[in-house]
Design a protein around this motif. Sequence first.
Motif, PDB file in Angstrom:
ATOM      1  N   UNK A   1     -39.637  48.426 -12.996  1.00  0.00           N
ATOM      2  CA  UNK A   1     -38.390  48.231 -13.682  1.00  0.00           C
ATOM      3  C   UNK A   1     -37.221  48.703 -12.790  1.00  0.00           C
ATOM      4  N   UNK A   2     -37.605  49.224 -11.554  1.00  0.00           N
ATOM      5  CA  UNK A   2     -36.339  49.636 -10.640  1.00  0.00           C
ATOM      6  C   UNK A   2     -35.984  48.728  -9.491  1.00  0.00           C
ATOM      7  N   UNK A   3     -35.130  48.242  -9.211  1.00  0.00           N
ATOM      8  CA  UNK A   3     -34.712  47.316  -7.992  1.00  0.00           C
ATOM      9  C   UNK A   3     -34.401  48.212  -6.979  1.00  0.00           C
ATOM     10  N   UNK A   4     -33.697  49.421  -7.367  1.00  0.00           N
ATOM     11  CA  UNK A   4     -33.069  50.310  -6.303  1.00  0.00           C
ATOM     12  C   UNK A   4     -32.986  51.552  -6.986  1.00  0.00           C
ATOM     13  N   UNK A   5     -33.289  52.568  -6.134  1.00  0.00           N
ATOM     14  CA  UNK A   5     -33.029  54.049  -6.647  1.00  0.00           C
ATOM     15  C   UNK A   5     -32.304  54.894  -5.507  1.00  0.00           C
ATOM     16  N   UNK A   6     -31.619  56.209  -5.924  1.00  0.00           N
ATOM     17  CA  UNK A   6     -30.749  56.833  -5.065  1.00  0.00           C
ATOM     18  C   UNK A   6     -30.855  58.102  -5.611  1.00  0.00           C
ATOM     19  N   UNK A   7     -30.074  59.034  -4.959  1.00  0.00           N
ATOM     20  CA  UNK A   7     -29.923  60.464  -5.198  1.00  0.00           C
ATOM     21  C   UNK A   7     -28.620  60.897  -5.057  1.00  0.00           C
TER      22      UNK A   7
ATOM     23  N   UNK B   1     -27.872  70.807  -9.248  1.00  0.00           N
ATOM     24  CA  UNK B   1     -28.328  69.605 -10.306  1.00  0.00           C
ATOM     25  C   UNK B   1     -28.606  68.387  -9.185  1.00  0.00           C
ATOM     26  N   UNK B   2     -29.746  67.785  -9.481  1.00  0.00           N
ATOM     27  CA  UNK B   2     -30.166  66.658  -8.626  1.00  0.00           C
ATOM     28  C   UNK B   2     -30.284  65.433  -9.413  1.00  0.00           C
ATOM     29  N   UNK B   3     -29.400  64.326  -9.249  1.00  0.00           N
ATOM     30  CA  UNK B   3     -29.172  63.130  -9.971  1.00  0.00           C
ATOM     31  C   UNK B   3     -29.820  61.983  -9.473  1.00  0.00           C
ATOM     32  N   UNK B   4     -31.152  61.402  -9.934  1.00  0.00           N
ATOM     33  CA  UNK B   4     -31.757  60.167  -9.596  1.00  0.00           C
ATOM     34  C   UNK B   4     -30.853  59.095 -10.162  1.00  0.00           C
ATOM     35  N   UNK B   5     -30.351  58.147  -9.384  1.00  0.00           N
ATOM     36  CA  UNK B   5     -29.727  56.918  -9.927  1.00  0.00           C
ATOM     37  C   UNK B   5     -30.701  55.792  -9.907  1.00  0.00           C
ATOM     38  N   UNK B   6     -30.433  54.798 -11.164  1.00  0.00           N
ATOM     39  CA  UNK B   6     -31.461  53.779 -11.235  1.00  0.00           C
ATOM     40  C   UNK B   6     -30.507  52.461 -11.270  1.00  0.00           C
ATOM     41  N   UNK B   7     -31.131  51.574 -10.593  1.00  0.00           N
ATOM     42  CA  UNK B   7     -30.577  50.152 -10.659  1.00  0.00           C
ATOM     43  C   UNK B   7     -31.865  49.207 -11.246  1.00  0.00           C
ATOM     44  N   UNK B   8     -31.707  49.059 -12.385  1.00  0.00           N
ATOM     45  CA  UNK B   8     -32.946  48.441 -13.184  1.00  0.00           C
ATOM     46  C   UNK B   8     -32.993  47.069 -12.713  1.00  0.00           C
ATOM     47  N   UNK B   9     -34.333  46.470 -12.948  1.00  0.00           N
ATOM     48  CA  UNK B   9     -34.884  45.080 -13.115  1.00  0.00           C
ATOM     49  C   UNK B   9     -34.907  44.611 -14.387  1.00  0.00           C
ATOM     50  N   UNK B  10     -34.897  43.267 -14.452  1.00  0.00           N
ATOM     51  CA  UNK B  10     -35.176  42.654 -15.734  1.00  0.00           C
ATOM     52  C   UNK B  10     -36.744  42.361 -15.650  1.00  0.00           C
ATOM     53  N   UNK B  11     -37.541  42.915 -16.668  1.00  0.00           N
ATOM     54  CA  UNK B  11     -39.056  43.041 -16.412  1.00  0.00           C
ATOM     55  C   UNK B  11     -39.728  41.922 -17.316  1.00  0.00           C
ATOM     56  N   UNK B  12     -39.110  41.210 -18.544  1.00  0.00           N
ATOM     57  CA  UNK B  12     -39.943  40.148 -19.016  1.00  0.00           C
ATOM     58  C   UNK B  12     -39.847  38.838 -18.135  1.00  0.00           C
ATOM     59  N   UNK B  13     -40.823  38.639 -17.667  1.00  0.00           N
ATOM     60  CA  UNK B  13     -41.019  37.627 -16.592  1.00  0.00           C
ATOM     61  C   UNK B  13     -42.073  36.444 -16.763  1.00  0.00           C
ATOM     62  N   UNK B  14     -41.697  35.370 -16.845  1.00  0.00           N
ATOM     63  CA  UNK B  14     -42.518  34.018 -16.721  1.00  0.00           C
ATOM     64  C   UNK B  14     -43.091  34.011 -15.188  1.00  0.00           C
TER      65      UNK B  14
END
Length: 420
Positions: A68-74, A86-99
């Motif tokens: 579900x993750x295309x890229x991540x950072x903190x 405080x530690x923030x985990x940043x998420x760049x999401x993928x589309x995951x319903x894939x033919x």
Amino acid sequence: MKHLVLALFFIVNFQTAWGQYRVADVKVQGNNRTKTAFIKKIVRLKPGMELDSVLIEQDINRLKRLPSVSHAYFQVFSAMEEGEYNVFYGIEENHTLIPFANVYTSNNDEFAFRVGLQEFNFIGSNITLGAFYQRDVFNSYGFHLRAPYLFSNTIGLAVSYQNLRTQEPVFLEGGTADYRYTNKAFEVMGLFELNFKNRFELGINFFNEDYSYLFGETDVNVPQDLNVDKYLLKLIYNYDGIEYYYQYLSGFRSTLNLQYVHSTSSMLPEFIIGFNDFTYFHRVGERGNWANRLRLGLSSNMDTPFAPFAVDNNLNIRGVGNTIDRGTAAIVLNTEYRHTLVDKDWFVLQTNFFVDGGTWRNPGGDFSDFGKSQNLRIYPGVGIRLIHKKIFNAIFRIDYGKGITGDSAQGIVFGIGQYF
């Protein structure tokens, strides 16, 4: 990038005063479909722990491996209490319903395909749920569920069922016979993550194999109809040291697969099989990627036309054809150079140049078979990749391979995802 460098510098300096700085909270941002509770479940950094740059880096790489993750950072920010952050985990999401689709042909007018649909982030917890339909002379279908973090952040479960039916060549002393081959199988696997780089899978597969003669040569010692119930015990060990940056990979991975197969028929006796895939990726400049896969396989050396290692278009050598030979041991090397021609925010056009080569031990033969010219296949070729950076595994590939060894074929292989 500037903020990431500053954050990393900040944390490294924390490590020089070990134990002085602590985590007030771990927060997640940027996620939409992926549940925050799931992200917090699988990352190792927890509130109250010492601020640890190594652990944060491992968490980021772990997140990048999720479908579900295309890229991540903190990011790191000071909290209300002195010495806490405080530690923030940043998420760049993928589309995951894939033919998905795999299509392969050869110059023998063979044509086969497999199409399906997979959801890689079912209920927001990175559970894979999928099904497929295959046409390879006959119809086949199957479904699977894989939940690597079902029970905890280290323990999961995988379940699958398939009903495969294909036309398979059986290689006899007098020539080749074609059989309708049916394999009905149900498998349950337990999944265990030892640590960031090491994972194990252990399970059992109950299946039925049915061979029905269609046409071709016959042999009095080889039945024309055979129906056998079997089960296999499987152990998979995966070491993953790959670093991911969108379509670029670097590092080493090794996957060992060991199986014991029990049979109820002497015509298809019990046997042991094992193979290891070694893969190595190396970044070349800003847009190049050198990719390599070496498979070493060995099984019980039975003198049978139903040997387990196949030479096949869609498995190991692009362009060779659909199951053109079988053996009881295999050495296969795939090497290719991938170069990115276009790299936009969401779209990548990539080309590749490859050489696939392999050799096999004949059923009942010895290791000198590896050096025999009739067992050696070498297929260079070219291909292209159309990649969507925001959809998981959305890599449409087309490869053309042409053999340069004796009695070679040529063919095109279509598919979803990199070949390896």
